[in-house]
Design an enzyme around this catalytic site. Structure first.
Site, mmCIF file in Angstrom:
data_model
loop_
_atom_site.group_PDB
_atom_site.id
_atom_site.type_symbol
_atom_site.label_atom_id
_atom_site.label_comp_id
_atom_site.label_asym_id
_atom_site.label_seq_id
_atom_site.Cartn_x
_atom_site.Cartn_y
_atom_site.Cartn_z
ATOM 1 N N THR A 1 -38.477 -9.808 36.977
ATOM 2 C CA THR A 1 -38.746 -10.160 35.580
ATOM 3 C C THR A 1 -37.805 -11.267 35.090
ATOM 4 O O THR A 1 -38.256 -12.314 34.607
ATOM 5 C CB THR A 1 -38.585 -8.912 34.686
ATOM 6 O OG1 THR A 1 -39.409 -7.879 35.229
ATOM 7 C CG2 THR A 1 -39.010 -9.206 33.267
ATOM 8 N N VAL A 2 -36.501 -11.032 35.197
ATOM 9 C CA VAL A 2 -35.558 -12.009 34.652
ATOM 10 C C VAL A 2 -35.562 -13.291 35.479
ATOM 11 O O VAL A 2 -35.562 -14.402 34.935
ATOM 12 C CB VAL A 2 -34.131 -11.415 34.557
ATOM 13 C CG1 VAL A 2 -33.165 -12.443 33.984
ATOM 14 C CG2 VAL A 2 -34.134 -10.165 33.686
ATOM 15 N N LYS B 1 -25.696 -6.120 35.017
ATOM 16 C CA LYS B 1 -24.592 -5.357 34.424
ATOM 17 C C LYS B 1 -23.957 -4.387 35.400
ATOM 18 O O LYS B 1 -22.759 -4.162 35.357
ATOM 19 C CB LYS B 1 -25.042 -4.625 33.170
ATOM 20 C CG LYS B 1 -26.320 -3.880 33.319
ATOM 21 C CD LYS B 1 -27.030 -3.735 31.986
ATOM 22 C CE LYS B 1 -28.471 -3.363 32.214
ATOM 23 N NZ LYS B 1 -29.370 -4.516 32.206
ATOM 24 N N GLY C 1 -43.527 0.270 28.722
ATOM 25 C CA GLY C 1 -42.735 -0.433 29.725
ATOM 26 C C GLY C 1 -41.265 -0.563 29.361
ATOM 27 O O GLY C 1 -40.507 -1.278 30.004
ATOM 28 N N GLU D 1 -38.271 3.292 32.517
ATOM 29 C CA GLU D 1 -38.798 3.461 33.864
ATOM 30 C C GLU D 1 -39.676 4.709 33.909
ATOM 31 O O GLU D 1 -39.353 5.735 33.314
ATOM 32 C CB GLU D 1 -37.642 3.679 34.852
ATOM 33 C CG GLU D 1 -36.721 2.502 35.009
ATOM 34 C CD GLU D 1 -37.284 1.477 35.981
ATOM 35 O OE1 GLU D 1 -38.131 1.853 36.817
ATOM 36 O OE2 GLU D 1 -36.880 0.302 35.884
ATOM 37 N N ASP E 1 -26.935 2.951 31.528
ATOM 38 C CA ASP E 1 -27.058 1.530 31.213
ATOM 39 C C ASP E 1 -26.057 1.138 30.118
ATOM 40 O O ASP E 1 -25.339 0.144 30.240
ATOM 41 C CB ASP E 1 -28.501 1.242 30.755
ATOM 42 C CG ASP E 1 -28.682 -0.170 30.261
ATOM 43 O OD1 ASP E 1 -28.799 -1.079 31.110
ATOM 44 O OD2 ASP E 1 -28.699 -0.381 29.028
ATOM 45 N N LYS F 1 -22.556 -1.414 30.153
ATOM 46 C CA LYS F 1 -22.338 -2.493 29.191
ATOM 47 C C LYS F 1 -21.015 -2.337 28.452
ATOM 48 O O LYS F 1 -20.285 -3.306 28.272
ATOM 49 C CB LYS F 1 -23.514 -2.544 28.211
ATOM 50 C CG LYS F 1 -24.800 -3.034 28.894
ATOM 51 C CD LYS F 1 -26.012 -2.834 28.002
ATOM 52 C CE LYS F 1 -27.274 -3.384 28.669
ATOM 53 N NZ LYS F 1 -28.504 -2.900 27.981
ATOM 54 N N GLY G 1 -36.025 -7.984 27.363
ATOM 55 C CA GLY G 1 -37.175 -8.876 27.365
ATOM 56 C C GLY G 1 -36.939 -10.002 28.347
ATOM 57 O O GLY G 1 -35.829 -10.487 28.516
#
Lengths: 409, 409
Positions: B11-12, B100, B182, B185, B197, B201, B299
């Site tokens: 995606t990224v 990350k 979406g 997961e 997550d 961070k 995003g």
């Protein structure tokens, strides 16, 4: 050891010295070497100061010393600041400033001069005080095209509007308190309350966004003097707050629009909740969407800390960082930039019966009536149409006492 | 023409290619030269792609090409990303990443390696997706000592908590919707809902704030699985919202504390109003006071635009920018970092009469009782005292089903 000079030892200038000393260790770590203030330029007498030895009244002292790599300009205004900064840049010194008037007036020229001489011209503190806005905008959003900016960039008027809302105060009462607290000038509070300070700041942000110089003189600017308790009350009924908004819109076909005006901000918009002396700037990037930078606007140490961050940058990076912090010169245009948009509006009308307003001002609804005035919300109109409405009301023997555009969600 | 490579075309990674192409002109202006993606490393087959010619399965192709100055790492995880990034840095390439997990685990080591080889290691996109957080933190706040960080840094859980609040949904229902959209997961949503997550961070931000590596393993981390409709209702009664907060507090005597947990956030705190997938990070600088960075967290294009901004930086500045973006290695400590603070708390208790709670849990008040459970607000207690209360309630045959710390205003 990196040596710097401070020009202008007022609030921000003395704050720069204080920040450099109080956070000396962490600044040294980040700059890669200790940072020492070697000279302070000020025309006033500081012979009683513990730092008397640092003071000079002559710019030549600074220019003659090859050890000085970065000069901080915190004189304010343009009369002295502008020629002094020119000389510093021409002599190969980087300049860091908090002076929005100078950047808004001569930014393109000074950026070009800095580039020509291979040095940096940095001004993070000119918008938002200590809150990071300019650096994230040109650096972190470098891969974005910025299409819209909306900001509360004047803490004084935001404080006043907050007081008016929370305590049902008049403009005059709120101004008095702002003056007592030192937020507004006692002699002439016009820079704040008439929007000139906000105008300079949005001129800087708009220049950076569109890539060419946008002059404050071309920006339609209106302050908060006409806001009354009735308006604040009506705004609440409309589930909104009145805020002084500085805005930029790239428009279509490079028909850029920019302005400073009190606006009706729906409570669902994040800017509605930004109160007291806080500043907040919302930017829209084409890849990123909306991003908001929020913090206390002014203040000695916050603003000084932003200047010192620029000093660290200038010491580290020299000119290379500035490919992204740059805009081109542009001729000053005639008159004001036009705003072609269609908006919802709030108007307050005197001398015309509220029942007539739907006919005169088009679809909308009466928000409230009191003291011979009617507050009316217009569903949709352009700036030109609002002027027509104003004319029609005059013909009926009435007067539009206030007009507020509604900020889109 | 600057050539870059992308490792990992998910995606990224594919977003990075798209951003580079869509905003090619403005990126070129800011980088000082056009930026072209020369290679894409991915183990999968892309022979049908219009960009098939760019793909390679071997890192050596990239390492062997002296034209490639900057490598983007968007593989994710650490198994391949970590050794690949090491090789890129050792070969004299700057690396920009959104990963990350890798930064939280190996950040100090990779920063040192980058410094040793005179290149940049940048990771703005690893926290807040596209929202600028790391760069303003280390650069604009360079003259500040950062004493406190509080953030909503996981968009998925924030979306779920918003749904639970607005639509009286259960955790399970909210998770289902987040998965359908979406955001979470489908196979294992644990990284988001269990706080891992967010933990990575805050490990990164805490490392940057305190100057030495803070390991995710040492951070007490709790997700939102235990939050029920009752809790959301009780929070509303307390004029608060429940948010998953990642926090850092420098403490006194370098007794740094850090954690990830759902907290009771009073509506007067700005973080309470951060809803849906938005992220917001509040930082407190000693000179600046509070500053907040706010934007849509994740995003494809937002995150990619932050990676590309780092690429522009790396192309311009090389290693010099990184005196401020750096932290030292540190040994991993045993167990979790302790939180010595005293807070107000919310607890939900089963099997003990609400009337007993003031005696058992100390001064406070019953917020609500339903379905055999009681929600109780404790005025002040430490983490240790909460554990004692938990024990007392167990002795009485009851159970503390949920504990939430209250975030200070």
């Amino acid at each position: 050891m990196a040596k710097i000079a401070i020009m202008g030892f007022g609030t921000v200038g003395s704050g720069v010295l204080e920040v450099c000393r109080r956070n000396a260790a962490s600044i040294a770590r980040r700059a890669g070497e200790p940072v020492e203030v070697k000279y302070i330029l000020d025309v006033r007498d500081f012979s009683d100061s513990p730092d008397a030895a640092l003071f000079t009244k002559s710019l030549d002292t600074i220019l003659a010393d090859p050890e000085v790599k970065v000069v901080v300009e915190t004189i304010g205004g343009t009369k002295f600041a502008y020629p002094y900064v020119r000389q510093c840049l021409e002599s190969g010194r980087s300049v860091c400033t908090s002076n929005k008037e100078m950047v808004a007036t001569y930014g393109a020229e000074l950026l070009a001069l800095a580039r020509e001489h291979g040095v940096a011209f940095l001004f993070e503190a000119s918008v938002g005080g200590g809150t990071p806005i300019i650096t994230p905008m040109h650096q972190c959003l470098a891969a974005n095209h910025i299409s819209r900016i909306q900001g509360i960039v004047n803490g004084t008027t935001n404080f006043m509007l907050t007081k008016m809302k929370r305590e049902n105060m008049s403009f005059e009462e709120a101004l008095k308190i702002a003056q007592q607290l030192g937020y507004a000038e006692t002699k002439d509070p016009g820079d704040d309350v008439d929007g000139r300070d906000a105008c300079r700041k949005i001129a800087i942000l708009a220049s950076l966004a569109c890539g060419h110089h946008v002059y404050p003189d071309n920006i339609s600017t209106r302050g908060i003097r006409d806001i009354t308790v009735t308006d604040v009350k009506a705004a609440e009924k409309l589930d909104s707050a009145i805020k002084l908004i500085a805005w930029y819109d790239e428009g279509t076909d490079s028909q850029m629009a920019v302005g400073v005006e009190p606006m009706l901000v729906p409570n669902s918009n994040q800017l509605a909740g930004v109160d007291d002396v806080f500043n907040a700037v919302l930017m829209q990037g084409d890849m990123l969407g909306d991003v908001v930078f929020y913090g206390k606007g002014a203040g000695k140490l916050p603003t000084a800390s932003a200047v010192v961050a620029d000093v660290i940058d200038a010491l580290k990076d020299g000119v290379k960082v500035h490919d992204s912090l740059f805009w081109k010169p542009a001729p000053k245009r005639e008159g004001l930039v036009k705003d072609p948009g269609t908006y919802a509006w709030y108007i307050r009308v005197r001398g015309v019966a509220a029942a007539l307003l739907p006919n005169v001002a088009g679809p909308g609804h009466v928000v409230l009536e009191e003291n011979g005035e009617a507050a009316y919300r217009i569903d949709a109109a352009t700036v030109d149409q609002i002027e027509e409405i104003r004319g029609k009301i005059r013909v009926l023997g009435g007067e539009v006492a206030l007009v507020l555009k509604q900020l889109a969600d």
